[in-house]
Design a protein around this motif. Structure first.
Motif, PDB file in Angstrom:
ATOM      1  N   ALA A 165     -21.461  -6.780  34.347  1.00 29.09           N
ATOM      2  CA  ALA A 165     -22.203  -7.942  33.858  1.00 29.09           C
ATOM      3  C   ALA A 165     -23.187  -7.557  32.764  1.00 29.09           C
ATOM      4  CB  ALA A 165     -22.950  -8.620  34.999  1.00 29.09           C
ATOM      5  N   MET A 166     -23.396  -8.477  31.845  1.00 30.23           N
ATOM      6  CA  MET A 166     -24.365  -8.309  30.766  1.00 30.23           C
ATOM      7  C   MET A 166     -25.290  -9.523  30.748  1.00 30.23           C
ATOM      8  SD  MET A 166     -23.607  -8.401  26.636  1.00 30.23           S
ATOM      9  CE  MET A 166     -23.113  -6.682  26.446  1.00 30.23           C
ATOM     10  N   MET A 167     -26.587  -9.270  30.596  1.00 33.81           N
ATOM     11  CA  MET A 167     -27.561 -10.337  30.442  1.00 33.81           C
ATOM     12  C   MET A 167     -28.107 -10.306  29.028  1.00 33.81           C
ATOM     13  SD  MET A 167     -29.072 -12.911  31.774  1.00 33.81           S
ATOM     14  CE  MET A 167     -30.435 -13.997  31.332  1.00 33.81           C
ATOM     15  N   VAL A 168     -28.055 -11.441  28.351  1.00 33.01           N
ATOM     16  CA  VAL A 168     -28.503 -11.560  26.962  1.00 33.01           C
ATOM     17  C   VAL A 168     -29.720 -12.479  26.937  1.00 33.01           C
ATOM     18  CG1 VAL A 168     -27.854 -12.256  24.631  1.00 33.01           C
ATOM     19  CG2 VAL A 168     -26.103 -11.359  26.202  1.00 33.01           C
ATOM     20  N   GLY A 169     -30.851 -11.978  26.421  1.00 30.39           N
ATOM     21  CA  GLY A 169     -32.036 -12.822  26.403  1.00 30.39           C
ATOM     22  C   GLY A 169     -33.150 -12.276  25.545  1.00 30.39           C
ATOM     23  N   ASN A 170     -34.183 -13.084  25.364  1.00 28.65           N
ATOM     24  CA  ASN A 170     -35.296 -12.710  24.495  1.00 28.65           C
ATOM     25  C   ASN A 170     -36.437 -12.032  25.239  1.00 28.65           C
ATOM     26  OD1 ASN A 170     -35.982 -15.416  25.676  1.00 28.65           O
ATOM     27  ND2 ASN A 170     -37.867 -15.108  24.487  1.00 28.65           N
ATOM     28  N   SER A 171     -36.378 -11.978  26.555  1.00 31.21           N
ATOM     29  CA  SER A 171     -37.480 -11.428  27.337  1.00 31.21           C
ATOM     30  C   SER A 171     -37.122 -10.084  27.951  1.00 31.21           C
ATOM     31  CB  SER A 171     -37.877 -12.401  28.457  1.00 31.21           C
ATOM     32  OG  SER A 171     -38.821 -11.804  29.323  1.00 31.21           O
ATOM     33  N   MET A 172     -37.877  -9.050  27.596  1.00 29.26           N
ATOM     34  CA  MET A 172     -37.698  -7.753  28.240  1.00 29.26           C
ATOM     35  C   MET A 172     -37.981  -7.861  29.733  1.00 29.26           C
ATOM     36  SD  MET A 172     -36.811  -5.299  26.164  1.00 29.26           S
ATOM     37  CE  MET A 172     -36.847  -4.856  24.418  1.00 29.26           C
ATOM     38  N   LYS A 173     -39.027  -8.604  30.080  1.00 30.05           N
ATOM     39  CA  LYS A 173     -39.468  -8.685  31.474  1.00 30.05           C
ATOM     40  C   LYS A 173     -38.501  -9.457  32.350  1.00 30.05           C
ATOM     41  CE  LYS A 173     -43.297 -10.241  34.382  1.00 30.05           C
ATOM     42  NZ  LYS A 173     -44.635 -10.886  34.413  1.00 30.05           N
ATOM     43  N   SER A 174     -38.003 -10.595  31.854  1.00 34.02           N
ATOM     44  CA  SER A 174     -37.218 -11.488  32.703  1.00 34.02           C
ATOM     45  C   SER A 174     -35.710 -11.352  32.525  1.00 34.02           C
ATOM     46  CB  SER A 174     -37.612 -12.942  32.432  1.00 34.02           C
ATOM     47  OG  SER A 174     -38.935 -13.195  32.850  1.00 34.02           O
ATOM     48  N   ASP A 175     -35.277 -10.916  31.352  1.00 37.35           N
ATOM     49  CA  ASP A 175     -33.840 -10.863  31.072  1.00 37.35           C
ATOM     50  C   ASP A 175     -33.277  -9.448  31.084  1.00 37.35           C
ATOM     51  OD1 ASP A 175     -33.841 -13.668  30.629  1.00 37.35           O
ATOM     52  OD2 ASP A 175     -34.531 -13.354  28.574  1.00 37.35           O
ATOM     53  N   ARG A 179     -34.871  -6.022  31.604  1.00 32.86           N
ATOM     54  CA  ARG A 179     -35.203  -4.982  32.576  1.00 32.86           C
ATOM     55  C   ARG A 179     -34.631  -5.247  33.977  1.00 32.86           C
ATOM     56  NH1 ARG A 179     -38.997  -1.173  30.747  1.00 32.86           N
ATOM     57  NH2 ARG A 179     -39.271  -0.570  32.926  1.00 32.86           N
ATOM     58  N   PRO A 180     -34.768  -6.470  34.505  1.00 31.10           N
ATOM     59  CA  PRO A 180     -34.228  -6.683  35.855  1.00 31.10           C
ATOM     60  C   PRO A 180     -32.707  -6.638  35.920  1.00 31.10           C
ATOM     61  CG  PRO A 180     -35.125  -8.732  34.980  1.00 31.10           C
ATOM     62  CD  PRO A 180     -35.521  -7.647  34.034  1.00 31.10           C
ATOM     63  N   ALA A 181     -32.030  -7.035  34.841  1.00 28.89           N
ATOM     64  CA  ALA A 181     -30.571  -6.937  34.834  1.00 28.89           C
ATOM     65  C   ALA A 181     -30.124  -5.478  34.861  1.00 28.89           C
ATOM     66  CB  ALA A 181     -30.005  -7.648  33.603  1.00 28.89           C
ATOM     67  N   TRP A 225     -25.852  -4.616  32.185  1.00 28.22           N
ATOM     68  CA  TRP A 225     -26.271  -4.367  30.815  1.00 28.22           C
ATOM     69  C   TRP A 225     -27.373  -5.359  30.451  1.00 28.22           C
ATOM     70  CZ3 TRP A 225     -23.938  -0.596  27.685  1.00 28.22           C
ATOM     71  CH2 TRP A 225     -22.780  -0.001  28.212  1.00 28.22           C
ATOM     72  N   GLY A 226     -28.341  -4.915  29.678  1.00 31.55           N
ATOM     73  CA  GLY A 226     -29.408  -5.797  29.206  1.00 31.55           C
ATOM     74  C   GLY A 226     -29.465  -5.789  27.691  1.00 31.55           C
ATOM     75  N   VAL A 227     -29.289  -6.962  27.079  1.00 31.54           N
ATOM     76  CA  VAL A 227     -29.286  -7.080  25.621  1.00 31.54           C
ATOM     77  C   VAL A 227     -30.476  -7.919  25.189  1.00 31.54           C
ATOM     78  CG1 VAL A 227     -28.019  -7.865  23.595  1.00 31.54           C
ATOM     79  CG2 VAL A 227     -26.774  -6.919  25.559  1.00 31.54           C
ATOM     80  N   HIS A 228     -31.363  -7.314  24.424  1.00 28.69           N
ATOM     81  CA  HIS A 228     -32.560  -8.004  23.959  1.00 28.69           C
ATOM     82  C   HIS A 228     -32.314  -8.618  22.588  1.00 28.69           C
ATOM     83  CE1 HIS A 228     -36.898  -8.009  22.403  1.00 28.69           C
ATOM     84  NE2 HIS A 228     -36.829  -8.918  23.352  1.00 28.69           N
ATOM     85  N   VAL A 229     -32.554  -9.927  22.491  1.00 30.84           N
ATOM     86  CA  VAL A 229     -32.467 -10.644  21.218  1.00 30.84           C
ATOM     87  C   VAL A 229     -33.849 -11.250  20.980  1.00 30.84           C
ATOM     88  CG1 VAL A 229     -31.232 -12.369  19.871  1.00 30.84           C
ATOM     89  CG2 VAL A 229     -30.058 -11.178  21.735  1.00 30.84           C
ATOM     90  N   TRP A 234     -44.200 -15.679  24.971  1.00 32.48           N
ATOM     91  CA  TRP A 234     -45.281 -15.965  25.912  1.00 32.48           C
ATOM     92  C   TRP A 234     -45.864 -14.656  26.398  1.00 32.48           C
ATOM     93  CZ3 TRP A 234     -44.507 -17.796  31.587  1.00 32.48           C
ATOM     94  CH2 TRP A 234     -45.707 -18.334  32.087  1.00 32.48           C
ATOM     95  N   ALA A 235     -47.180 -14.580  26.483  1.00 36.03           N
ATOM     96  CA  ALA A 235     -47.843 -13.337  26.852  1.00 36.03           C
ATOM     97  C   ALA A 235     -47.392 -12.810  28.214  1.00 36.03           C
ATOM     98  CB  ALA A 235     -49.363 -13.543  26.855  1.00 36.03           C
ATOM     99  N   LEU A 236     -47.069 -13.711  29.135  1.00 40.30           N
ATOM    100  CA  LEU A 236     -46.677 -13.278  30.473  1.00 40.30           C
ATOM    101  C   LEU A 236     -45.251 -12.730  30.531  1.00 40.30           C
ATOM    102  CD1 LEU A 236     -48.309 -16.000  32.764  1.00 40.30           C
ATOM    103  CD2 LEU A 236     -49.244 -13.823  31.958  1.00 40.30           C
ATOM    104  N   GLU A 237     -44.539 -12.753  29.403  1.00 35.62           N
ATOM    105  CA  GLU A 237     -43.180 -12.210  29.365  1.00 35.62           C
ATOM    106  C   GLU A 237     -43.114 -10.840  28.709  1.00 35.62           C
ATOM    107  OE1 GLU A 237     -40.483 -13.201  30.759  1.00 35.62           O
ATOM    108  OE2 GLU A 237     -41.179 -15.126  31.505  1.00 35.62           O
ATOM    109  N   HIS A 238     -44.245 -10.278  28.342  1.00 40.99           N
ATOM    110  CA  HIS A 238     -44.243  -8.989  27.661  1.00 40.99           C
ATOM    111  C   HIS A 238     -43.919  -7.844  28.630  1.00 40.99           C
ATOM    112  CE1 HIS A 238     -47.015 -10.580  24.200  1.00 40.99           C
ATOM    113  NE2 HIS A 238     -45.794 -11.076  24.180  1.00 40.99           N
ATOM    114  N   ALA A 239     -43.106  -6.911  28.181  1.00 45.05           N
ATOM    115  CA  ALA A 239     -42.794  -5.694  28.930  1.00 45.05           C
ATOM    116  C   ALA A 239     -42.239  -4.673  27.948  1.00 45.05           C
ATOM    117  CB  ALA A 239     -41.790  -5.969  30.042  1.00 45.05           C
TER     118      ALA A 239
END
Length: 233
Positions: A172-182, A184-186, A192-196, A202-207
């Protein structure tokens, strides 16, 4: 040859369509309404603290944000906030809920490119009715094999969802804009975790980026997703 990737999951807000820009515009209006009571930086900090406190009660999304603005307005005015300001904040929240969906560049093309060959999921957090409405307005709904609207995106969330998907977490691959929510946890559950990245976050999504993980990838925008999927196989 067996595919390494069988399931591709997408985040929704600020990955497939604009979201944070509407929060930013509303927060600027909030600062204007309370300019006589607090400086912008102080007000932003108080609002962020209220959002952090309230996530466990209200969850993510516009409704929790609106309630946090009202709570902050009451706090910074020592309970003297005019009813007219409360009314404007409620109206601002309704405007956010009613705002038309605006797809991000390459979103449709990216989803359409991988839909024929992979099991596609949408994994998003927020208010159930609002997220369902946004997906319906996006015109992308028919491309997904499953939709998960969750209260939070923690490793156990991905373990549950990927565990029931073709190929399990490793496929599985997770594609998202949040390091914290999309991302790192995937990766934490074996996917796989793909950061776009998105311009606004949002400040609470920073990681921090998991740079040491062999399953971490980053794309400047969604136009490169199909090639990345082909590369991984």
């Amino acid at each position: 040859m067996a595919r390494n990737l069988r399931t591709i999951a997408f985040d929704a807000d600020d990955t497939l369509w604009h979201n944070e820009r509407f929060f930013s515009l509303t927060q600027a209006r909030f600062a204007e309404l309370l300019a006589d009571h607090a400086e912008r930086d102080h007000l932003d900090a108080r609002l962020l603290a209220a959002e952090r406190r309230n996530i466990g009660h209200y969850g993510f999304g516009v409704k929790g944000f609106t309630l946090s603005m009202i709570e902050t307005a009451i706090e910074v005015t020592d309970g003297r906030v005019p009813a007219s300001v409360i009314s404007e904040l409620l109206a601002a929240g309704r405007d956010m809920l009613d705002h038309p969906i605006e797809l991000l560049p390459h979103a449709r093309e990216a989803v359409e490119a991988v839909a024929p060959s992979h099991h596609l999921l949408l994994i998003t957090k927020g208010d159930l009715l609002h997220q369902e409405r946004k997906l319906a307005q996006s015109g992308l709904g028919d491309l997904f094999d499953g939709v998960e609207i969750v209260s939070d995106k923690a490793p156990d969330t991905y373990a549950r969802i990927f565990g029931a998907a073709p190929g399990g977490a490793e496929g599985a691959m997770m594609v998202g804009n949040s390091m914290k929510s999309d991302v790192r946890p995937a990766i934490a559950v074996g996917g796989w975790g793909v950061h776009v990245p998105h311009d606004l976050a949002w400040a609470l999504e920073h990681a921090e980026a998991p740079e040491d993980s062999p399953r971490f990838r980053s794309l400047s925008d969604l136009s490169g997703l199909a090639a990345l999927v082909d590369e991984i196989g």
